[in-house]
Design an enzyme around this catalytic site. Structure first.
Site, PDB file in Angstrom:
ATOM      1  N   LYS A   7     -17.858  -6.323   6.510  1.00 55.00           N
ATOM      2  CA  LYS A   7     -16.568  -7.022   6.872  1.00 55.00           C
ATOM      3  C   LYS A   7     -16.262  -6.806   8.208  1.00 55.00           C
ATOM      4  O   LYS A   7     -16.119  -5.807   8.627  1.00 55.00           O
ATOM      5  CB  LYS A   7     -15.536  -6.487   5.996  1.00 55.00           C
ATOM      6  CG  LYS A   7     -15.256  -7.230   4.933  1.00 55.00           C
ATOM      7  CD  LYS A   7     -13.744  -6.852   4.377  1.00 55.00           C
ATOM      8  CE  LYS A   7     -13.412  -7.215   2.773  1.00 55.00           C
ATOM      9  NZ  LYS A   7     -12.387  -6.448   2.388  1.00 55.00           N
ATOM     10  N   HIS A  59       0.718  -1.377  -0.055  1.00 52.56           N
ATOM     11  CA  HIS A  59      -0.041   0.048  -0.131  1.00 52.56           C
ATOM     12  C   HIS A  59       0.825   1.308   0.000  1.00 52.56           C
ATOM     13  O   HIS A  59       0.497   2.312  -0.772  1.00 52.56           O
ATOM     14  CB  HIS A  59      -0.905   0.101   1.285  1.00 52.56           C
ATOM     15  CG  HIS A  59      -1.984  -1.114   1.241  1.00 52.56           C
ATOM     16  ND1 HIS A  59      -2.012  -1.780   2.375  1.00 52.56           N
ATOM     17  CD2 HIS A  59      -2.747  -1.556   0.440  1.00 52.56           C
ATOM     18  CE1 HIS A  59      -2.858  -2.506   2.432  1.00 52.56           C
ATOM     19  NE2 HIS A  59      -3.545  -2.512   1.018  1.00 52.56           N
ATOM     20  N   SER A  62      -2.879  -7.751   2.947  1.00 50.59           N
ATOM     21  CA  SER A  62      -3.210  -7.659   4.395  1.00 50.59           C
ATOM     22  C   SER A  62      -3.814  -8.990   5.102  1.00 50.59           C
ATOM     23  O   SER A  62      -3.562  -9.225   6.151  1.00 50.59           O
ATOM     24  CB  SER A  62      -4.389  -6.536   4.623  1.00 50.59           C
ATOM     25  OG  SER A  62      -3.768  -5.249   4.228  1.00 50.59           O
ATOM     26  N   ARG A  84      -2.132  -5.890  -8.653  1.00 48.34           N
ATOM     27  CA  ARG A  84      -0.830  -7.083  -8.032  1.00 48.34           C
ATOM     28  C   ARG A  84      -1.043  -7.928  -9.159  1.00 48.34           C
ATOM     29  O   ARG A  84      -0.381  -7.707 -10.246  1.00 48.34           O
ATOM     30  CB  ARG A  84      -1.118  -7.723  -6.861  1.00 48.34           C
ATOM     31  CG  ARG A  84      -1.019  -6.978  -5.451  1.00 48.34           C
ATOM     32  CD  ARG A  84      -1.389  -7.444  -4.417  1.00 48.34           C
ATOM     33  NE  ARG A  84      -2.876  -7.293  -4.284  1.00 48.34           N
ATOM     34  CZ  ARG A  84      -3.507  -7.174  -3.005  1.00 48.34           C
ATOM     35  NH1 ARG A  84      -3.055  -7.592  -2.117  1.00 48.34           N
ATOM     36  NH2 ARG A  84      -4.922  -7.204  -3.060  1.00 48.34           N
TER      37      ARG A  84
HETATM   38  P1  ADP Z   1      -9.695  -3.564  -0.584  1.00 45.79           P
HETATM   39  O1  ADP Z   1      -9.952  -2.071  -0.641  1.00 45.79           O
HETATM   40  O2  ADP Z   1     -10.197  -4.277  -2.007  1.00 45.79           O
HETATM   41  O3  ADP Z   1     -10.295  -3.820   0.657  1.00 45.79           O
HETATM   42  P2  ADP Z   1      -6.941  -3.282   0.495  1.00 45.79           P
HETATM   43  O4  ADP Z   1      -7.017  -2.274   1.550  1.00 45.79           O
HETATM   44  O5  ADP Z   1      -6.140  -4.632   0.719  1.00 45.79           O
HETATM   45  O6  ADP Z   1      -8.263  -3.661  -0.470  1.00 45.79           O
HETATM   46  O7  ADP Z   1      -6.158  -2.537  -0.834  1.00 45.79           O
HETATM   47  C1  ADP Z   1      -6.345  -1.343  -1.342  1.00 45.79           C
HETATM   48  C2  ADP Z   1      -5.878  -1.206  -2.550  1.00 45.79           C
HETATM   49  O8  ADP Z   1      -4.494  -1.516  -2.583  1.00 45.79           O
HETATM   50  C3  ADP Z   1      -6.309  -2.247  -3.623  1.00 45.79           C
HETATM   51  O9  ADP Z   1      -6.444  -1.540  -4.830  1.00 45.79           O
HETATM   52  C4  ADP Z   1      -5.480  -3.154  -3.583  1.00 45.79           C
HETATM   53  O10 ADP Z   1      -5.445  -4.055  -5.014  1.00 45.79           O
HETATM   54  C5  ADP Z   1      -4.149  -2.481  -3.609  1.00 45.79           C
HETATM   55  N1  ADP Z   1      -3.141  -3.274  -2.936  1.00 45.79           N
HETATM   56  C6  ADP Z   1      -3.000  -4.096  -1.807  1.00 45.79           C
HETATM   57  N2  ADP Z   1      -1.674  -4.601  -1.591  1.00 45.79           N
HETATM   58  C7  ADP Z   1      -1.029  -4.372  -2.858  1.00 45.79           C
HETATM   59  C8  ADP Z   1       0.082  -4.611  -3.133  1.00 45.79           C
HETATM   60  N3  ADP Z   1       1.013  -5.419  -2.526  1.00 45.79           N
HETATM   61  N4  ADP Z   1       0.651  -4.280  -4.477  1.00 45.79           N
HETATM   62  C9  ADP Z   1      -0.204  -3.282  -5.221  1.00 45.79           C
HETATM   63  N5  ADP Z   1      -1.411  -3.160  -4.746  1.00 45.79           N
HETATM   64  C10 ADP Z   1      -1.809  -3.554  -3.650  1.00 45.79           C
END
Ligand code: ADP
Length: 156
Positions: A41, A17, A128, A90
């Protein structure tokens, strides 16, 4: 002034992130990283804990603001005067969901565009959910999360 919103769960924020956020901060005048409340969630950390850990992790980024919001992301973006959403990609497995999400957001508000960014290869695999899995099994997460997150979660 070009303002972008980086919305997500950030439960907890990881190096993946953070890398996306840094890239976005280099492109836009201001980036607001915003934790989305999700009543459906059951979170690991509370929204307040997530926001606090993000704040501690982004101290060096001067054009980044940390916030949280309820409701639709597009409504939040409009309130903040932003017309760009940042999402990270990713693997190909993210693509279908992210594509649907960005098209849904465009259908809800045509002025708001999603910009996809990728991370450095070494952060690409971090998620995460795997952090939580490692933590629940007594593993060390220091390679995957910023120091404030590591300290907070190791002591929990
Ligand atoms: P969500 O909003 O779907 O619950 P997250 O909070 O885990 O997901 O992630 C927020 C954003 O960051 C999403 O677009 C996710 O694809 C991206 N993201 C999370 N981890 C990575 C990573 N390691 N590399 C690239 N993008 C990431």
């Amino acid at each position: 002034m070009k303002i972008a919103i980086y919305p997500g769960s950030f439960d907890p924020i990881t190096f993946g992130h953070l890398d996306i956020l840094k890239n976005a901060a280099g492109i836009f005048d201001k980036v607001i990283i915003a934790v989305a409340y999700n009543e459906a969630k059951n979170g690991f950390l509370t929204t307040e804990e997530r926001v606090e850990l993000i704040k501690q992790s982004v101290k060096d980024l001067t054009n980044v603001e940390v916030d949280s919001f309820k409701g639709l992301t597009v409504d939040y973006a409009k309130r903040k005067g932003a017309n760009v959403l940042i999402r990270g990609l990713r693997a190909v497995s993210d693509f279908e969901f992210e594509m649907q999400l960005s098209q849904t957001n465009s259908a809800l508000c045509d002025d708001i565009k999603t910009v996809f960014l990728t991370t450095k290869p070494e952060y690409n695999f971090i998620s995460s959910s795997t952090i939580k899995e490692i933590l629940n099994n007594g593993g060390n997460i220091s390679k995957f999360v910023p120091e404030p997150v590591f300290k907070y979660l190791q002591n929990r």
